[in-house]
Design a protein around this motif. Sequence first.
Motif, PDB file in Angstrom:
ATOM      1  N   PHE A  60      79.766 -34.514  90.678  1.00 45.48           N
ATOM      2  CA  PHE A  60      79.499 -33.696  91.863  1.00 45.48           C
ATOM      3  C   PHE A  60      79.806 -34.473  93.129  1.00 45.48           C
ATOM      4  O   PHE A  60      80.392 -33.938  94.080  1.00 45.48           O
ATOM      5  CB  PHE A  60      78.042 -33.231  91.856  1.00 45.48           C
ATOM      6  CG  PHE A  60      77.592 -32.598  93.142  1.00 45.48           C
ATOM      7  CD1 PHE A  60      78.123 -31.388  93.561  1.00 45.48           C
ATOM      8  CD2 PHE A  60      76.630 -33.214  93.938  1.00 45.48           C
ATOM      9  CE1 PHE A  60      77.712 -30.800  94.754  1.00 45.48           C
ATOM     10  CE2 PHE A  60      76.210 -32.641  95.119  1.00 45.48           C
ATOM     11  CZ  PHE A  60      76.752 -31.429  95.538  1.00 45.48           C
ATOM     12  N   LEU A  61      79.416 -35.753  93.173  1.00 48.54           N
ATOM     13  CA  LEU A  61      79.743 -36.592  94.327  1.00 48.54           C
ATOM     14  C   LEU A  61      81.241 -36.567  94.589  1.00 48.54           C
ATOM     15  O   LEU A  61      81.674 -36.389  95.732  1.00 48.54           O
ATOM     16  CB  LEU A  61      79.267 -38.027  94.086  1.00 48.54           C
ATOM     17  CG  LEU A  61      79.538 -39.058  95.190  1.00 48.54           C
ATOM     18  CD1 LEU A  61      78.474 -40.166  95.171  1.00 48.54           C
ATOM     19  CD2 LEU A  61      80.921 -39.700  95.054  1.00 48.54           C
ATOM     20  N   GLY A  62      82.028 -36.740  93.534  1.00 45.53           N
ATOM     21  CA  GLY A  62      83.475 -36.747  93.713  1.00 45.53           C
ATOM     22  C   GLY A  62      83.998 -35.441  94.276  1.00 45.53           C
ATOM     23  O   GLY A  62      84.804 -35.428  95.218  1.00 45.53           O
ATOM     24  N   ARG A  63      83.524 -34.320  93.730  1.00 46.35           N
ATOM     25  CA  ARG A  63      84.001 -33.021  94.201  1.00 46.35           C
ATOM     26  C   ARG A  63      83.570 -32.768  95.642  1.00 46.35           C
ATOM     27  O   ARG A  63      84.339 -32.251  96.460  1.00 46.35           O
ATOM     28  CB  ARG A  63      83.494 -31.905  93.283  1.00 46.35           C
ATOM     29  CG  ARG A  63      83.995 -32.009  91.854  1.00 46.35           C
ATOM     30  CD  ARG A  63      83.791 -30.727  91.070  1.00 46.35           C
ATOM     31  NE  ARG A  63      82.435 -30.231  91.048  1.00 46.35           N
ATOM     32  CZ  ARG A  63      81.481 -30.642  90.213  1.00 46.35           C
ATOM     33  NH1 ARG A  63      81.740 -31.618  89.351  1.00 46.35           N
ATOM     34  NH2 ARG A  63      80.273 -30.104  90.233  1.00 46.35           N
ATOM     35  N   ALA A  64      82.311 -33.125  95.951  1.00 45.93           N
ATOM     36  CA  ALA A  64      81.801 -32.886  97.306  1.00 45.93           C
ATOM     37  C   ALA A  64      82.536 -33.747  98.332  1.00 45.93           C
ATOM     38  O   ALA A  64      82.908 -33.251  99.407  1.00 45.93           O
ATOM     39  CB  ALA A  64      80.299 -33.168  97.353  1.00 45.93           C
TER      40      ALA A  64
END
Length: 271
Positions: A60-64
């Motif tokens: 999620f960190l990467g996508r955000a």
Amino acid sequence: MTGASRRALGAFDTTRPNIARINDYFLGGKDNFAVDRHAAEELLAIAPEIRAIAAETRSFLGRAVRFLAGQGIRQFLDIGSGLPTLQNTHEVARSVLPDARVVYVDNDPVVISHGHAVLPSDERTAVVEGDIRNPRELVEDPGVRRVIDFEEPVAVLIFGALHVVPNADDPFRCVAALRDATAPGSHLALSHLVFDTRPEIARHIEEVYRAVLHRPEAHTARNREDVLRFFDGFELVDPGLVWLRQWRPDHPLHARAAEKIWKVGGVGRKP
């Protein structure tokens, strides 16, 4: 464990478990010790899916961060960043915007020492000791100010800190203070454990975290509606505050059985 890792961690007590090292174990890292692994296995015995939750949080960190960089955000304040691992914030952001500026903030001396040892040390990156419970001090920290210009939009990232901040410390006020310190067009991206679908394990998870942190009030069980309050004053971007797997998945199939990863995430924009 690498030589840099040993130098970074060697000066600290390795006889007591540490939240950052426990999470490192969940992610398959090597910057942890037997005592950390024992505490991690206690948590996994209660909820084996916690290992997957840790991995989904990084995803999620990467996508955000990619989304935010794609919106033109060039400044990132990563609070409660934890131990460096694969696909750190500066790496993800600079894959989109090579001039992105990132400050990593944590209140754990293990994380700070390790970050100084292995993360870049340049005019666009900083590792700063700070606590989300002291937002004014955090914003005014010279190390933060060296990299972040609060007159320009900044992305505040909080992916693992809030679920260990009890209501007695008023985490909602702390996040609101960070919101007020940032320019219009800034964003808040956060994730938070919730127990909407697993209420029966909340007390047991809390007991382990309290023992690890040596703080009887350390872990606070919240539900999705509680977490939604952190976005007061922000406009949630699509798809809102959802299970992590449902937030702009790289492939629709990745969102299957989303509720089994009982952590929510979202991104909001300050008007």
